[in-house]
Design a protein around this motif. Structure first.
Motif, mmCIF file in Angstrom:
data_model
loop_
_atom_site.group_PDB
_atom_site.id
_atom_site.type_symbol
_atom_site.label_atom_id
_atom_site.label_comp_id
_atom_site.label_asym_id
_atom_site.label_seq_id
_atom_site.Cartn_x
_atom_site.Cartn_y
_atom_site.Cartn_z
ATOM 1 N N GLN A 135 -15.905 -15.009 -19.140
ATOM 2 C CA GLN A 135 -14.893 -14.102 -19.666
ATOM 3 C C GLN A 135 -14.687 -13.204 -18.291
ATOM 4 N N GLN A 136 -15.337 -11.764 -18.597
ATOM 5 C CA GLN A 136 -14.955 -10.540 -17.317
ATOM 6 C C GLN A 136 -16.371 -10.786 -16.401
ATOM 7 N N MET A 137 -17.253 -11.578 -16.618
ATOM 8 C CA MET A 137 -18.189 -11.945 -15.820
ATOM 9 C C MET A 137 -18.292 -13.189 -15.094
ATOM 10 N N GLY A 138 -18.014 -13.360 -13.905
ATOM 11 C CA GLY A 138 -17.970 -14.578 -13.213
ATOM 12 C C GLY A 138 -19.188 -15.082 -12.584
ATOM 13 N N LEU A 139 -19.741 -16.150 -12.382
ATOM 14 C CA LEU A 139 -21.004 -16.695 -11.778
ATOM 15 C C LEU A 139 -20.644 -17.744 -10.588
ATOM 16 N N VAL A 140 -21.397 -17.341 -9.218
ATOM 17 C CA VAL A 140 -21.199 -18.394 -8.165
ATOM 18 C C VAL A 140 -22.686 -18.720 -7.992
ATOM 19 N N ASP A 141 -23.049 -19.750 -7.311
ATOM 20 C CA ASP A 141 -24.243 -20.317 -7.013
ATOM 21 C C ASP A 141 -24.179 -20.163 -5.476
ATOM 22 N N ILE A 142 -25.185 -19.654 -5.087
ATOM 23 C CA ILE A 142 -25.405 -19.307 -3.506
ATOM 24 C C ILE A 142 -26.720 -20.222 -3.067
ATOM 25 N N THR A 143 -27.432 -20.929 -3.710
ATOM 26 C CA THR A 143 -28.807 -21.634 -3.756
ATOM 27 C C THR A 143 -28.824 -22.038 -2.277
ATOM 28 N N ALA A 144 -27.963 -22.734 -1.992
ATOM 29 C CA ALA A 144 -27.798 -23.469 -0.648
ATOM 30 C C ALA A 144 -28.088 -22.603 0.402
ATOM 31 N N LYS A 145 -27.579 -21.120 0.399
ATOM 32 C CA LYS A 145 -27.632 -20.268 1.508
ATOM 33 C C LYS A 145 -29.100 -19.784 1.743
ATOM 34 N N GLU A 146 -29.961 -20.057 0.941
ATOM 35 C CA GLU A 146 -31.322 -19.902 0.819
ATOM 36 C C GLU A 146 -31.561 -18.391 1.228
ATOM 37 N N VAL A 147 -30.944 -17.494 0.492
ATOM 38 C CA VAL A 147 -31.067 -15.890 0.762
ATOM 39 C C VAL A 147 -32.139 -15.319 -0.120
ATOM 40 N N ASP A 148 -32.768 -14.428 0.404
ATOM 41 C CA ASP A 148 -33.511 -13.363 -0.427
ATOM 42 C C ASP A 148 -32.718 -12.631 -1.255
ATOM 43 N N PRO A 188 -24.857 -7.722 -8.452
ATOM 44 C CA PRO A 188 -26.071 -8.305 -8.895
ATOM 45 C C PRO A 188 -26.509 -9.582 -8.042
ATOM 46 N N VAL A 189 -27.399 -10.014 -7.458
ATOM 47 C CA VAL A 189 -27.841 -11.391 -7.079
ATOM 48 C C VAL A 189 -29.078 -11.711 -7.549
ATOM 49 N N ILE A 190 -28.957 -12.871 -8.435
ATOM 50 C CA ILE A 190 -29.987 -13.145 -9.342
ATOM 51 C C ILE A 190 -30.758 -14.395 -8.920
ATOM 52 N N ARG A 191 -32.042 -14.370 -9.107
ATOM 53 C CA ARG A 191 -32.754 -15.528 -8.972
ATOM 54 C C ARG A 191 -33.293 -16.143 -10.288
ATOM 55 N N TRP A 192 -32.751 -17.228 -10.516
ATOM 56 C CA TRP A 192 -33.085 -17.922 -11.789
ATOM 57 C C TRP A 192 -33.578 -19.449 -11.645
ATOM 58 N N LYS A 193 -34.742 -19.828 -12.097
ATOM 59 C CA LYS A 193 -35.044 -21.354 -12.108
ATOM 60 C C LYS A 193 -34.778 -21.735 -10.823
ATOM 61 N N ASP A 194 -35.189 -21.315 -9.682
ATOM 62 C CA ASP A 194 -35.074 -21.800 -8.198
ATOM 63 C C ASP A 194 -33.486 -21.935 -7.681
ATOM 64 N N ARG A 195 -32.627 -21.057 -8.448
ATOM 65 C CA ARG A 195 -31.285 -21.190 -8.066
ATOM 66 C C ARG A 195 -30.909 -19.592 -7.895
ATOM 67 N N THR A 196 -30.207 -19.381 -7.088
ATOM 68 C CA THR A 196 -29.785 -18.039 -6.916
ATOM 69 C C THR A 196 -28.024 -17.706 -7.266
ATOM 70 N N PHE A 197 -27.827 -16.850 -7.886
ATOM 71 C CA PHE A 197 -26.506 -16.595 -8.403
ATOM 72 C C PHE A 197 -25.983 -15.336 -7.965
ATOM 73 N N ILE A 198 -24.580 -15.083 -7.867
ATOM 74 C CA ILE A 198 -23.886 -13.657 -7.666
ATOM 75 C C ILE A 198 -23.174 -13.754 -9.020
ATOM 76 N N ARG A 199 -23.429 -12.556 -9.929
ATOM 77 C CA ARG A 199 -22.641 -12.279 -10.918
ATOM 78 C C ARG A 199 -21.722 -11.171 -10.632
ATOM 79 N N ILE A 200 -20.228 -11.679 -11.074
ATOM 80 C CA ILE A 200 -19.144 -10.585 -10.696
ATOM 81 C C ILE A 200 -18.753 -10.195 -11.987
#
Length: 378
Positions: free
Chosen positions: A314-327, A344-356
């Motif tokens: 809904q009002q929280m979108g998620l993108v996966d930036i795991t490929a960028k290998e950022v901290d 927020p930039v979130i690490r979850w199960k070896d994946r990295t998300f940005i939650r907008i």
């Protein structure tokens, strides 16, 4: 929107963490605090019970609950601890949660499990999701004959995924399993009717998407389940020498916790009223469109991927930036230090998300700045 007090120099894309309180609601909050300080004894002992009852009545009506089924609590973590410590769970029993639950609430059940001997079973819900039916079937793989309680989010914090909780609650009821829903992100972001959802227990914040002051939450317990729940804090509402005798026993047990500032609870009706007068349906639709725009635009960048189909957020979108290998910690700090973007930039199960997160104050320009910042950073 000028009604919010947010720093205009900051692109605030993190409403989901702690919310943001509009001026009219915050003004009402301060009025309650002043009223308390003008005559604390009169207010707390003689006026507060009726004021709380009215606030509780209005929030129950807003959430589709019956009278006497809702009490105010500081936050869902408090309610999760109450259930984890109350229910008669022991060796051989299991509490089923998803792999996407909020850490503090998960910890509440894990800590109680260590003390009481039951197991917390974590069941994966694979991403991306395909359908509500697929979510239910994936989650249900964790159910066994020992499952006594299901604890699952309405909208997940980590992955911003809207789950089909009504279907899960119905299936659990058919099999004699209790359900508790963590609705921290639901009220104010989507319509919530607790009677229709059919959970035995439901907890939510009012200070996130409802835009009430910080420290205001609700804990719902169906009338026929209230005998199962013991107060986390035993106070004056519990014993024979009760200070107040104006509410039912469930409310007396769980809401009178000792001296505290009740202003946030009493301001919840002002937040509900603000929603109604701010054309909230239009605000929600526009905010949802902006969240989806942010995901669509960001996903055009190399190494950035969308996670959910539009129908599942809904009002929280998620993108996966795991490929960028950022901290995650460093990249979050970089977005703020270099671009004044709070997200927020979130690490979850070896994946990295940005939650907008988007709300009434979010603009197209904010989304453009966010996407440009990703483009430049990557």
């Amino acid at each position: 929107m000028s009604e919010f007090m947010l720093d205009p120099d900051v692109v605030f894309l993190n409403h989901g963490s702690f919310g943001a309180c509009p001026r009219p609601v915050f003004d009402a909050y301060q009025q309650w605090q002043r009223k308390l300080e003008q005559q604390p004894v009169r207010f707390l002992q003689r006026e507060l019970p009726e004021q709380l009852a009215e606030s509780r009545r209005l929030v129950s009506e807003y959430l589709g609950a019956q009278s006497g089924e809702v009490v105010f609590v500081p936050n869902p973590t408090f309610a999760a601890n109450t259930i984890a410590r109350s229910l008669p769970l022991g060796p051989g029993d299991e509490v089923l949660i998803s792999d996407q639950e909020y850490g503090a609430c998960r910890f509440a059940f894990q800590a109680a499990a260590q003390q009481k001997g039951f197991r917390v079973v974590e069941q994966a819900i694979p991403l991306p999701v395909e359908s509500e039916e697929a979510i239910v079937e994936a989650f249900w793989q964790g159910v066994t004959k020992n499952t006594k309680l299901i604890f699952i989010s309405h909208i997940t914090s980590t992955t911003a995924l809207t789950l089909p909780v009504a279907q899960i609650c119905q299936r659990a009821r058919d099999e004699g399993i209790l359900t508790m829903i963590d609705g921290a992100h639901a009220p104010g972001q989507i319509d919530v009717n607790l009677t229709t959802i059919g959970a035995d227990f439901y907890t939510a914040t009012c200070h996130k998407w409802m835009c009430a002051p910080k420290g205001s939450g609700i804990f719902y317990t169906r009338g026929d389940r209230q005998d199962l729940v013991q107060p986390l804090i035993v106070g004056w509402g519990w014993g024979k020498e009760k200070t107040f005798h104006r509410e039912n026993e469930f409310i007396e047990h769980h809401e009178w916790l000792g001296t505290h500032d009740p202003a946030a609870y009493l301001t919840v009706p002002a937040a509900i009223e603000w929603h109604r007068h701010s054309f909230m349906k239009d605000v929600r639709e526009r905010s949802c469109d902006l969240a989806r725009l942010a995901v669509d635009e960001a996903a055009q960048l190399d190494g950035v991927k969308r996670v959910h189909p539009n129908a599942f957020f809904q009002q929280m979108g998620l993108v996966d930036i795991t490929a960028k290998e950022v901290d995650p910690v460093a990249f979050k700090a970089h977005l703020y230090d270099a671009y004044k973007i709070e997200v927020p930039v979130i690490r979850w199960k070896d994946r990295t998300f940005i939650r907008i997160s988007t709300h009434a104050y979010t603009t197209n320009e904010h989304i453009e700045k966010f996407v440009l910042a990703l483009q430049e950073a990557f």
